[in-house]
Design a protein around this motif. Structure first.
Motif, PDB file in Angstrom:
ATOM      1  N   PRO A  30       6.299  -5.809  -8.825  1.00  0.00           N
ATOM      2  CA  PRO A  30       6.239  -5.152 -10.134  1.00  0.00           C
ATOM      3  C   PRO A  30       4.820  -5.048 -10.710  1.00  0.00           C
ATOM      4  CG  PRO A  30       8.040  -6.730 -10.077  1.00  0.00           C
ATOM      5  CD  PRO A  30       7.229  -6.938  -8.817  1.00  0.00           C
ATOM      6  N   LYS A  31       3.896  -5.857 -10.233  1.00  0.00           N
ATOM      7  CA  LYS A  31       2.518  -5.837 -10.739  1.00  0.00           C
ATOM      8  C   LYS A  31       1.702  -4.664 -10.214  1.00  0.00           C
ATOM      9  CE  LYS A  31       2.615 -10.841 -11.065  1.00  0.00           C
ATOM     10  NZ  LYS A  31       2.123 -12.104 -10.544  1.00  0.00           N
ATOM     11  N   LEU A  32       2.196  -3.967  -9.192  1.00  0.00           N
ATOM     12  CA  LEU A  32       1.460  -2.849  -8.606  1.00  0.00           C
ATOM     13  C   LEU A  32       1.523  -1.649  -9.542  1.00  0.00           C
ATOM     14  CD1 LEU A  32      -0.128  -1.672  -6.202  1.00  0.00           C
ATOM     15  CD2 LEU A  32       2.083  -0.978  -5.229  1.00  0.00           C
ATOM     16  N   SER A  33       0.350  -1.154  -9.910  1.00  0.00           N
ATOM     17  CA  SER A  33       0.227  -0.010 -10.810  1.00  0.00           C
ATOM     18  C   SER A  33      -0.097   1.250 -10.011  1.00  0.00           C
ATOM     19  CB  SER A  33      -0.906  -0.294 -11.806  1.00  0.00           C
ATOM     20  OG  SER A  33      -1.378   0.889 -12.382  1.00  0.00           O
ATOM     21  N   SER A  34       0.329   2.376 -10.509  1.00  0.00           N
ATOM     22  CA  SER A  34       0.061   3.652  -9.832  1.00  0.00           C
ATOM     23  C   SER A  34      -1.421   3.993  -9.808  1.00  0.00           C
ATOM     24  CB  SER A  34       0.857   4.775 -10.479  1.00  0.00           C
ATOM     25  OG  SER A  34       0.444   4.952 -11.816  1.00  0.00           O
ATOM     26  N   VAL A  35      -2.231   3.348 -10.655  1.00  0.00           N
ATOM     27  CA  VAL A  35      -3.672   3.632 -10.676  1.00  0.00           C
ATOM     28  C   VAL A  35      -4.479   2.590  -9.894  1.00  0.00           C
ATOM     29  CG1 VAL A  35      -3.568   4.920 -12.841  1.00  0.00           C
ATOM     30  CG2 VAL A  35      -4.001   2.450 -12.890  1.00  0.00           C
ATOM     31  N   ALA A  36      -3.803   1.646  -9.247  1.00  0.00           N
ATOM     32  CA  ALA A  36      -4.497   0.627  -8.450  1.00  0.00           C
ATOM     33  C   ALA A  36      -5.263   1.301  -7.314  1.00  0.00           C
ATOM     34  CB  ALA A  36      -3.500  -0.380  -7.896  1.00  0.00           C
ATOM     35  N   LYS A  37      -6.455   0.797  -7.056  1.00  0.00           N
ATOM     36  CA  LYS A  37      -7.301   1.318  -5.981  1.00  0.00           C
ATOM     37  C   LYS A  37      -7.301   0.325  -4.822  1.00  0.00           C
ATOM     38  CE  LYS A  37      -8.729   4.860  -8.345  1.00  0.00           C
ATOM     39  NZ  LYS A  37      -7.811   5.951  -8.311  1.00  0.00           N
ATOM     40  N   PRO A  38      -7.218   0.824  -3.600  1.00  0.00           N
ATOM     41  CA  PRO A  38      -7.221  -0.082  -2.445  1.00  0.00           C
ATOM     42  C   PRO A  38      -8.611  -0.665  -2.200  1.00  0.00           C
ATOM     43  CG  PRO A  38      -7.251   2.192  -1.696  1.00  0.00           C
ATOM     44  CD  PRO A  38      -7.118   2.234  -3.195  1.00  0.00           C
ATOM     45  N   HIS A  39      -8.638  -1.878  -1.687  1.00  0.00           N
ATOM     46  CA  HIS A  39      -9.901  -2.509  -1.289  1.00  0.00           C
ATOM     47  C   HIS A  39     -10.421  -1.905   0.006  1.00  0.00           C
ATOM     48  CE1 HIS A  39      -9.637  -5.405  -4.498  1.00  0.00           C
ATOM     49  NE2 HIS A  39      -8.468  -5.839  -4.063  1.00  0.00           N
ATOM     50  N   TRP A  40      -9.540  -1.273   0.761  1.00  0.00           N
ATOM     51  CA  TRP A  40      -9.906  -0.550   1.984  1.00  0.00           C
ATOM     52  C   TRP A  40      -8.821   0.493   2.237  1.00  0.00           C
ATOM     53  CZ3 TRP A  40      -7.843  -5.480   2.320  1.00  0.00           C
ATOM     54  CH2 TRP A  40      -6.650  -5.616   3.023  1.00  0.00           C
ATOM     55  N   GLY A  41      -9.132   1.452   3.060  1.00  0.00           N
ATOM     56  CA  GLY A  41      -8.156   2.462   3.446  1.00  0.00           C
ATOM     57  C   GLY A  41      -7.998   3.567   2.421  1.00  0.00           C
ATOM     58  N   LYS A  42      -7.156   4.535   2.766  1.00  0.00           N
ATOM     59  CA  LYS A  42      -6.992   5.744   1.962  1.00  0.00           C
ATOM     60  C   LYS A  42      -5.656   5.840   1.238  1.00  0.00           C
ATOM     61  CE  LYS A  42      -9.972   8.217   5.143  1.00  0.00           C
ATOM     62  NZ  LYS A  42     -10.055   9.187   6.219  1.00  0.00           N
ATOM     63  N   MET A  43      -4.767   4.904   1.478  1.00  0.00           N
ATOM     64  CA  MET A  43      -3.449   4.986   0.860  1.00  0.00           C
ATOM     65  C   MET A  43      -3.529   4.819  -0.652  1.00  0.00           C
ATOM     66  SD  MET A  43      -0.762   2.828   3.118  1.00  0.00           S
ATOM     67  CE  MET A  43      -0.333   3.278   4.774  1.00  0.00           C
ATOM     68  N   THR A  44      -2.606   5.475  -1.336  1.00  0.00           N
ATOM     69  CA  THR A  44      -2.381   5.211  -2.754  1.00  0.00           C
ATOM     70  C   THR A  44      -1.315   4.115  -2.830  1.00  0.00           C
ATOM     71  OG1 THR A  44      -0.550   6.770  -2.945  1.00  0.00           O
ATOM     72  CG2 THR A  44      -2.793   7.661  -3.274  1.00  0.00           C
ATOM     73  N   PRO A  45      -1.112   3.534  -4.013  1.00  0.00           N
ATOM     74  CA  PRO A  45      -0.048   2.537  -4.122  1.00  0.00           C
ATOM     75  C   PRO A  45       1.317   3.071  -3.657  1.00  0.00           C
ATOM     76  CG  PRO A  45      -1.450   2.431  -6.039  1.00  0.00           C
ATOM     77  CD  PRO A  45      -1.893   3.637  -5.255  1.00  0.00           C
TER      78      PRO A  45
END
Length: 166
Positions: A30-45
């Protein structure tokens, strides 16, 4: 020189993986936000959550034919990504994403998260009391229950670290 790879999983590792998938993942998802940025890679949340959901769903398809022994590359992949206690390396090349990220399958991240957690619950229901059941994985070949649980543990941990959830 004998190059035989012997693959064994300790019960403690499997129990740790079960706890992680049944307790830790539901508490941090539940803590994952749609605006979270990955520390690596190209995936979105949402790509990450949908990717994990697809992996879990695929692992719930129990094979009814006798298991096939892994070929050399599958056995090496199992040793490297399942049997080794090391975390999965960052930026692994996933052939599924070679031509870009797929379109979203869900209208929102929240719906994707709900489906992911539901699929994890369903996974454990399907394998309840079925220690010898197995499924087919494109990268590893046939995986029995314990291998699948440890694979999911490492896969989820990898992606949840990618987004700073762990």
């Amino acid at each position: 020189m004998d190059n035989t790879i012997v693959l064994t999983l300790e019960d403690e590792r499997v129990e740790e993986a079960i706890y992680f998938l049944q307790k830790t993942i539901p508490s941090v998802t539940p803590k994952l936000s749609s605006v979270a940025k990955p520390h690596w890679g190209k995936m979105t949340p949402q790509h990450m959550i949908e990717h994990l959901h697809t992996s879990v769903i695929a692992s719930t398809i129990i094979k009814k034919t006798p298991p096939l022994p892994p070929n050399t590359s599958q056995k090496e992949a199992k040793q490297f990504l399942i049997y080794s206690p090391a975390d999965m390396p960052r930026n692994l090349d996933n052939p599924a994403f070679r031509f870009g990220l797929p379109d979203y399958k869900n209208p929102s991240l929240e719906e994707a998260k709900t489906k992911l957690l539901s699929s994890l619950n369903r996974f454990f229901e399907i394998y309840e009391g079925k220690e010898e059941d197995y499924n087919f994985n494109l990268f590893f070949g046939d995986l029995h229950r314990k291998e699948t649980i440890v694979m999911h543990h490492k896969h989820f941990k990898h992606h949840y670290m990618q987004f700073g959830l762990l």
